[in-house]
Design an enzyme around this catalytic site. Sequence first.
Site, PDB file in Angstrom:
ATOM      1  N   LYS A  11       0.831  -1.199   0.000  1.00 29.68           N
ATOM      2  CA  LYS A  11       0.000   0.000   0.000  1.00 29.68           C
ATOM      3  C   LYS A  11       0.872   1.258   0.000  1.00 29.68           C
ATOM      4  O   LYS A  11       2.094   1.178   0.194  1.00 29.68           O
ATOM      5  CB  LYS A  11      -0.917  -0.031   1.225  1.00 29.68           C
ATOM      6  CG  LYS A  11      -1.928  -1.177   1.184  1.00 29.68           C
ATOM      7  CD  LYS A  11      -2.770  -1.197   2.447  1.00 29.68           C
ATOM      8  CE  LYS A  11      -3.783  -2.315   2.440  1.00 29.68           C
ATOM      9  NZ  LYS A  11      -4.592  -2.319   3.674  1.00 29.68           N
ATOM     10  N   TYR A  51     -12.427  -3.022  -3.317  1.00 28.96           N
ATOM     11  CA  TYR A  51     -12.951  -2.978  -1.950  1.00 28.96           C
ATOM     12  C   TYR A  51     -14.480  -2.921  -1.914  1.00 28.96           C
ATOM     13  O   TYR A  51     -15.052  -2.433  -0.941  1.00 28.96           O
ATOM     14  CB  TYR A  51     -12.368  -1.761  -1.205  1.00 28.96           C
ATOM     15  CG  TYR A  51     -10.904  -1.903  -0.871  1.00 28.96           C
ATOM     16  CD1 TYR A  51     -10.468  -2.847   0.065  1.00 28.96           C
ATOM     17  CD2 TYR A  51      -9.952  -1.098  -1.473  1.00 28.96           C
ATOM     18  CE1 TYR A  51      -9.120  -2.973   0.378  1.00 28.96           C
ATOM     19  CE2 TYR A  51      -8.602  -1.217  -1.162  1.00 28.96           C
ATOM     20  CZ  TYR A  51      -8.203  -2.161  -0.226  1.00 28.96           C
ATOM     21  OH  TYR A  51      -6.864  -2.287   0.093  1.00 28.96           O
ATOM     22  N   PHE A  59     -15.681   3.650   7.268  1.00 32.61           N
ATOM     23  CA  PHE A  59     -14.293   3.988   6.967  1.00 32.61           C
ATOM     24  C   PHE A  59     -13.960   3.943   5.474  1.00 32.61           C
ATOM     25  O   PHE A  59     -12.850   4.277   5.066  1.00 32.61           O
ATOM     26  CB  PHE A  59     -13.327   3.071   7.736  1.00 32.61           C
ATOM     27  CG  PHE A  59     -13.476   1.607   7.404  1.00 32.61           C
ATOM     28  CD1 PHE A  59     -12.872   1.060   6.284  1.00 32.61           C
ATOM     29  CD2 PHE A  59     -14.216   0.776   8.230  1.00 32.61           C
ATOM     30  CE1 PHE A  59     -12.998  -0.291   5.984  1.00 32.61           C
ATOM     31  CE2 PHE A  59     -14.354  -0.587   7.943  1.00 32.61           C
ATOM     32  CZ  PHE A  59     -13.740  -1.109   6.809  1.00 32.61           C
ATOM     33  N   ARG A  87      -1.053 -14.743   3.933  1.00 32.73           N
ATOM     34  CA  ARG A  87      -1.743 -14.027   5.010  1.00 32.73           C
ATOM     35  C   ARG A  87      -0.967 -14.152   6.325  1.00 32.73           C
ATOM     36  O   ARG A  87      -0.885 -13.201   7.100  1.00 32.73           O
ATOM     37  CB  ARG A  87      -3.163 -14.561   5.194  1.00 32.73           C
ATOM     38  CG  ARG A  87      -4.085 -14.365   4.009  1.00 32.73           C
ATOM     39  CD  ARG A  87      -4.616 -12.980   3.891  1.00 32.73           C
ATOM     40  NE  ARG A  87      -5.556 -12.688   4.973  1.00 32.73           N
ATOM     41  CZ  ARG A  87      -6.243 -11.583   5.061  1.00 32.73           C
ATOM     42  NH1 ARG A  87      -6.123 -10.646   4.144  1.00 32.73           N
ATOM     43  NH2 ARG A  87      -7.069 -11.372   6.066  1.00 32.73           N
ATOM     44  N   THR A  93      -4.779  -8.165  10.210  1.00 35.85           N
ATOM     45  CA  THR A  93      -5.141  -6.873   9.617  1.00 35.85           C
ATOM     46  C   THR A  93      -4.822  -5.722  10.567  1.00 35.85           C
ATOM     47  O   THR A  93      -4.316  -4.683  10.155  1.00 35.85           O
ATOM     48  CB  THR A  93      -6.641  -6.860   9.238  1.00 35.85           C
ATOM     49  OG1 THR A  93      -6.873  -7.932   8.322  1.00 35.85           O
ATOM     50  CG2 THR A  93      -7.042  -5.558   8.603  1.00 35.85           C
ATOM     51  N   ARG A 104       3.288  -6.951   9.127  1.00 38.00           N
ATOM     52  CA  ARG A 104       2.569  -5.928   9.883  1.00 38.00           C
ATOM     53  C   ARG A 104       3.053  -5.849  11.327  1.00 38.00           C
ATOM     54  O   ARG A 104       3.098  -4.767  11.907  1.00 38.00           O
ATOM     55  CB  ARG A 104       1.075  -6.200   9.826  1.00 38.00           C
ATOM     56  CG  ARG A 104       0.491  -5.967   8.430  1.00 38.00           C
ATOM     57  CD  ARG A 104      -0.958  -6.364   8.393  1.00 38.00           C
ATOM     58  NE  ARG A 104      -1.559  -6.130   7.082  1.00 38.00           N
ATOM     59  CZ  ARG A 104      -2.502  -6.892   6.567  1.00 38.00           C
ATOM     60  NH1 ARG A 104      -2.978  -7.928   7.248  1.00 38.00           N
ATOM     61  NH2 ARG A 104      -3.007  -6.617   5.388  1.00 38.00           N
ATOM     62  N   ASN A 114      -1.600  -0.202   7.385  1.00 39.12           N
ATOM     63  CA  ASN A 114      -1.084  -1.538   7.681  1.00 39.12           C
ATOM     64  C   ASN A 114      -0.204  -2.132   6.578  1.00 39.12           C
ATOM     65  O   ASN A 114      -0.027  -3.326   6.489  1.00 39.12           O
ATOM     66  CB  ASN A 114      -2.204  -2.485   8.092  1.00 39.12           C
ATOM     67  CG  ASN A 114      -3.183  -2.779   6.979  1.00 39.12           C
ATOM     68  OD1 ASN A 114      -3.040  -2.301   5.860  1.00 39.12           O
ATOM     69  ND2 ASN A 114      -4.192  -3.574   7.286  1.00 39.12           N
ATOM     70  N   HIS A 117      -1.764  -5.464   1.502  1.00 37.68           N
ATOM     71  CA  HIS A 117      -3.023  -6.190   1.326  1.00 37.68           C
ATOM     72  C   HIS A 117      -2.659  -7.574   0.836  1.00 37.68           C
ATOM     73  O   HIS A 117      -1.742  -7.739   0.028  1.00 37.68           O
ATOM     74  CB  HIS A 117      -3.914  -5.511   0.278  1.00 37.68           C
ATOM     75  CG  HIS A 117      -5.021  -6.397  -0.197  1.00 37.68           C
ATOM     76  ND1 HIS A 117      -6.199  -6.526   0.501  1.00 37.68           N
ATOM     77  CD2 HIS A 117      -5.101  -7.248  -1.248  1.00 37.68           C
ATOM     78  CE1 HIS A 117      -6.971  -7.411  -0.123  1.00 37.68           C
ATOM     79  NE2 HIS A 117      -6.330  -7.854  -1.182  1.00 37.68           N
ATOM     80  N   GLU A 128      -9.136 -10.749  -7.559  1.00 35.58           N
ATOM     81  CA  GLU A 128      -8.236  -9.610  -7.422  1.00 35.58           C
ATOM     82  C   GLU A 128      -7.152  -9.610  -8.497  1.00 35.58           C
ATOM     83  O   GLU A 128      -6.829  -8.558  -9.059  1.00 35.58           O
ATOM     84  CB  GLU A 128      -7.624  -9.597  -6.015  1.00 35.58           C
ATOM     85  CG  GLU A 128      -8.645  -9.295  -4.945  1.00 35.58           C
ATOM     86  CD  GLU A 128      -8.148  -9.475  -3.524  1.00 35.58           C
ATOM     87  OE1 GLU A 128      -8.909  -9.123  -2.612  1.00 35.58           O
ATOM     88  OE2 GLU A 128      -7.015  -9.959  -3.319  1.00 35.58           O
TER      89      GLU A 128
END
Length: 153
Positions: A11, A51, A59, A87, A93, A104, A114, A117, A128
């Site tokens: 990100k 998203y 948010f 993951r 997250t 993270r 964070n 993704h 995706e």
Amino acid sequence: MSNEQTFIAIKPDGVQRGLIGPIISRFEQRGFKLVAMKLVSPSRELLEKHYSELADKPFFPGLLSYMLSGPIVAMVWEGRDVVKTGRAILGATNPLASAPGTIRGDYAIDVGRNVCHGSDSVENAKKEIALWFNENEIQQYKHSQFDWIYEKP
């Protein structure tokens, strides 16, 4: 234990903080194969599709604003159980719930910053990947370390 692909994105905060190399290294060191990567400034439309399941959350506008704030490194990684393992490499997250040693857990504090993704299921990974890459951008090759990473059946 299946060979699959996952979508991982660094990100804007991860790009701005110079974490591209360390994040890629985590996946390479684990033995996963990078099959696509690009530095992009995604459109609002692309991010709204990506998203879409969060569109009704309070948010969501802030998430879009944050994701539009700078370039993103979009990647496709391939390997055995790469979605689940990817993951785990990323961590929870919420970075405060992430174990040290995860991306993270090592590099983030706030859930809104964070760093990465990662696809949460094989089905979502396929969606995706198709959203961010066309099939000509995904490379097919034998990883030179394949025989050192995977046992023969």
